[in-house]
Design a protein around this motif. Structure first.
Motif, PDB file in Angstrom:
ATOM      1  N   ARG A  70      20.598 -33.794   1.553  1.00 30.80           N
ATOM      2  CA  ARG A  70      20.136 -34.838   2.462  1.00 30.80           C
ATOM      3  C   ARG A  70      20.362 -36.226   1.845  1.00 30.80           C
ATOM      4  O   ARG A  70      19.470 -36.812   1.235  1.00 30.80           O
ATOM      5  N   PRO A  72      20.595 -40.121   2.327  1.00 29.29           N
ATOM      6  CA  PRO A  72      20.040 -41.033   3.335  1.00 29.29           C
ATOM      7  C   PRO A  72      21.104 -41.527   4.318  1.00 29.29           C
ATOM      8  O   PRO A  72      22.231 -41.830   3.936  1.00 29.29           O
ATOM      9  N   MET A  77      20.241 -35.686   7.000  1.00 29.44           N
ATOM     10  CA  MET A  77      18.950 -36.341   6.778  1.00 29.44           C
ATOM     11  C   MET A  77      18.205 -36.499   8.103  1.00 29.44           C
ATOM     12  O   MET A  77      17.003 -36.222   8.190  1.00 29.44           O
ATOM     13  N   HIS A  81      14.626 -34.876   9.120  1.00 32.11           N
ATOM     14  CA  HIS A  81      13.474 -35.640   9.612  1.00 32.11           C
ATOM     15  C   HIS A  81      12.892 -35.000  10.874  1.00 32.11           C
ATOM     16  O   HIS A  81      11.669 -34.861  11.003  1.00 32.11           O
ATOM     17  N   TYR A 104      18.520 -50.044   4.293  1.00 30.20           N
ATOM     18  CA  TYR A 104      18.949 -49.204   3.184  1.00 30.20           C
ATOM     19  C   TYR A 104      20.440 -49.372   2.890  1.00 30.20           C
ATOM     20  O   TYR A 104      20.849 -49.631   1.766  1.00 30.20           O
ATOM     21  N   GLY A 302      16.581 -47.339   6.531  1.00 29.42           N
ATOM     22  CA  GLY A 302      16.069 -46.127   5.916  1.00 29.42           C
ATOM     23  C   GLY A 302      14.872 -45.632   6.697  1.00 29.42           C
ATOM     24  O   GLY A 302      14.215 -46.412   7.397  1.00 29.42           O
ATOM     25  N   ASN A 304      11.320 -42.883   6.679  1.00 30.16           N
ATOM     26  CA  ASN A 304      10.383 -41.930   6.090  1.00 30.16           C
ATOM     27  C   ASN A 304       9.804 -41.056   7.193  1.00 30.16           C
ATOM     28  O   ASN A 304       9.892 -41.392   8.381  1.00 30.16           O
ATOM     29  N   HIS A 324       9.847 -36.987  -2.315  1.00 32.00           N
ATOM     30  CA  HIS A 324      10.989 -37.640  -1.663  1.00 32.00           C
ATOM     31  C   HIS A 324      11.867 -36.615  -0.963  1.00 32.00           C
ATOM     32  O   HIS A 324      12.104 -35.516  -1.458  1.00 32.00           O
ATOM     33  N   ASP A 326      15.065 -37.238   0.285  1.00 24.83           N
ATOM     34  CA  ASP A 326      16.495 -37.352   0.035  1.00 24.83           C
ATOM     35  C   ASP A 326      16.899 -36.520  -1.173  1.00 24.83           C
ATOM     36  O   ASP A 326      16.063 -36.118  -1.983  1.00 24.83           O
ATOM     37  N   THR A 368      12.468 -41.666   1.750  1.00 19.14           N
ATOM     38  CA  THR A 368      13.919 -41.742   1.695  1.00 19.14           C
ATOM     39  C   THR A 368      14.353 -42.548   0.475  1.00 19.14           C
ATOM     40  O   THR A 368      13.570 -43.310  -0.099  1.00 19.14           O
ATOM     41  N   GLY A 376      12.379 -45.809   0.107  1.00 18.95           N
ATOM     42  CA  GLY A 376      11.395 -45.446   1.132  1.00 18.95           C
ATOM     43  C   GLY A 376       9.988 -45.815   0.748  1.00 18.95           C
ATOM     44  O   GLY A 376       9.247 -46.415   1.543  1.00 18.95           O
TER      45      GLY A 376
END
Length: 550
Positions: A70, A72, A77, A81, A104, A302, A304, A324, A326, A368, A376
């Motif tokens: 994953r 970002p 990714m 999510h 990001y 980015g 979260n 985390h 990512d 992230t 993130g």
């Protein structure tokens, strides 16, 4: 008498100055309250639910085996999510959502990689692309060139000679036998050493660069101008036996922001060395290399994932936990850090399944961009709790940060806190592989020691016994800690995290230890629950700058 009156007046003035609103440094005097005691009956229920009805490995397998690595901003990714939000809702959490964390940069995803030695003898070659590098222009078939460039004079030597070439960029590395066990647990002596707090001493300044020394960005531009076919690196010396260490740290957390990087792969050290030895014999070598990578730049934000168990009489206050989301792309990001996310999700599931009614709201967060510098968690803390006048969190410069010493806020003069700054009690993080929890780093927060000691008493038989005053680095608890919010990373058994798994192709589900992760979810649930039920929030360390609530 005059001296005594003077001292008395001085103390009164000092006290008034210290606790005046304009000089608030993030510390409140803790009210006198009943001693902290672990709620043994609830701990027992958490244990029973966590051990007998765990859903942790099921969550971990789907996230790593089905969704995979994953990076970002990548489709994987985004898919992860969406899965996490649905999973939280399945377990009964509320306010599960994907939340922006700030800009990001572009996303990246590897779609295909194939490397073969076809002459003088055939061998499939183990190699992985470096994130945020471009793919090859179709299949490259050719003889590799060893071109070690470490200075400006080296660049002049190879200028105009590398167009379309398969460039081996380093000398081969000699592998060595390993005489120590691949995995280990902390011994009592190891844990005792962690409780010792060495006095920090400022290190000497780094040596200045030599005039002919290259910056990595100079090398990137040189290879781009040369229009090389593909760059090949040997896997680093942290691990061998077909283990490939691949990440992207050449530009200190800015690799993902540098466009049009030449195609680059990292090859297993043994395969790289074999090819170099053949070249030394002046025997023609033929390689076939093809890499397909995709970039995603339509949305540079980015994101979260968050979810909650609502509180009761103090529902506007928070306790947080997480890891985390990512990962790197060599493996599937299992031990680093899908394991942490699965532990946090399972801790939430346990508490929800028990029907506990926490006083404070419990919020899980999956971050992230941790691997590029806590994007993130930094963005989240800045948006929800505050940032300094110099934007030390939202605009962190990792190079300046790494050169600073015990001063993550740099030359900031004030923390501009948001209203929720005073409503969060603490954050608990899990991000050191899949080893069981043995204790907790308290980040030089002397005041939490007696609290955590009480909470750990019923967990002693699970191996949870150690409190380390010393700080630990490198995980998402840091942005909280930097601005005075109690943020903690658990002490975990190292197992085989270093050197075999961390940022390698072996970072996969198969190397996650089920019993350790189940224990960790139980322990995290206990800490989070106890924090949610306290009369007061966890005590805070002093900040070196004043706090202004806005």
């Amino acid at each position: 008498m005059k001296r005594n009156r003077f001292i008395g007046c001085f103390i009164l003035v000092l006290v008034a100055f210290t606790f005046s609103p304009s000089q608030d440094r993030g510390v409140r005097p803790a009210p006198v309250s009943r001693p902290d005691k672990a709620e043994i009956a609830t701990v027992n229920r958490i244990w029973e639910e966590g051990v007998n009805r765990s859903r942790l490995m099921e969550s971990l397998s789907y996230l790593t085996d089905v969704i995979g690595p994953r990076i970002p901003g990548s489709p994987a990714m985004s898919k992860g999510h969406e899965w996490a939000v649905a999973r939280f809702k399945e377990f009964g959490m509320v306010n599960a959502a994907i939340e922006p964390s700030g800009e990001y940069g572009p996303g990246w995803q590897n779609e295909y990689v194939s490397v073969h030695l076809t002459a003088p003898a055939y061998q499939p070659v183990l190699a992985f692309p470096v994130p945020w590098t471009m793919g090859t222009k179709g299949k490259i078939i050719g003889q590799p060139v060893l071109a070690v460039i470490g200075s400006k004079s080296d660049m002049e030597k190879y200028k105009g000679k590398l167009k379309g070439a398969i460039v081996f960029t380093q000398p081969p590395r000699k592998t060595q036998p390993v005489f120590e066990p691949a995995a280990r647990r902390y011994s009592e002596a190891d844990l005792k050493k962690l409780t010792e707090t060495p006095i920090p001493l400022k290190p000497p300044k780094a040596k200045a660069k030599k005039p002919d020394e290259l910056k990595w960005e100079d090398l990137v531009e040189f290879y781009r101008a040369e229009d090389v076919g593909v760059l090949v690196e040997t896997s680093s010396g942290r691990s061998d036996y077909g283990t490939v260490h691949v990440d992207a740290y050449k530009s200190v957390g800015r690799d993902h922001l540098i466009p049009n990087q030449s195609p680059r792969i990292v090859m297993a050290a043994e395969h790289y060395a074999r090819i170099c030895r053949i070249m030394n014999f002046k025997v023609p070598v033929t390689l076939e290399v093809e890499v397909r990578n995709a970039f995603y730049d339509k949305d540079l934000q980015g994101y979260n994932v968050v979810a909650e168990i609502p509180g009761t009489d103090r529902k506007d206050e928070l306790v947080m936990l997480g890891g985390h989301f990512d990962s790197w792309a060599g493996g599937t990001g299992a031990v680093d850090d899908a394991a942490g996310c699965a532990v946090a999700m399972e801790a939430m599931r346990i508490l929800k399944a028990l029907g506990v009614k926490p006083r404070r709201t419990i919020r899980a967060a999956f971050w992230t961009g941790e691997e590029q510098g806590f994007y993130g968690s930094r963005g989240y803390v800045a948006r929800h709790f505050g940032d300094t006048d110099k934007k030390s969190l939202s605009q962190l410069d990792l190079r300046e940060y790494e050169e600073s010493w015990r001063n993550p806020l740099g030359d900031s003069k004030k923390l501009f806190a948001k209203p929720d700054y005073d409503k969060i009690s603490g954050y608990f993080n899990y991000d050191n592989g899949s080893g069981r929890i043995r204790g907790i780093y308290i980040q030089e927060n002397f005041q939490v020691r007696p609290i955590f000691e009480e909470w750990m008493k019923p967990l002693q038989d699970l191996g949870v016994s150690t409190i380390a005053l010393r700080p630990t680095e490198g995980t998402d608890h840091l942005p909280f800690d930097y601005i005075g919010i109690p943020g903690f990373q658990f002490i975990q058994d190292p197992l085989d995290y270093f050197p075999n798994l961390h940022h390698t192709n072996q970072d996969i589900y198969d190397h996650c230890v089920e019993e350790d992760l189940i224990q960790s979810a139980v322990v995290m649930a206990v800490f989070v629950y106890q924090t949610a039920m306290r009369d007061e929030r966890l005590p805070r360390k002093p900040l070196p700058i004043p706090v202004e609530v806005r």
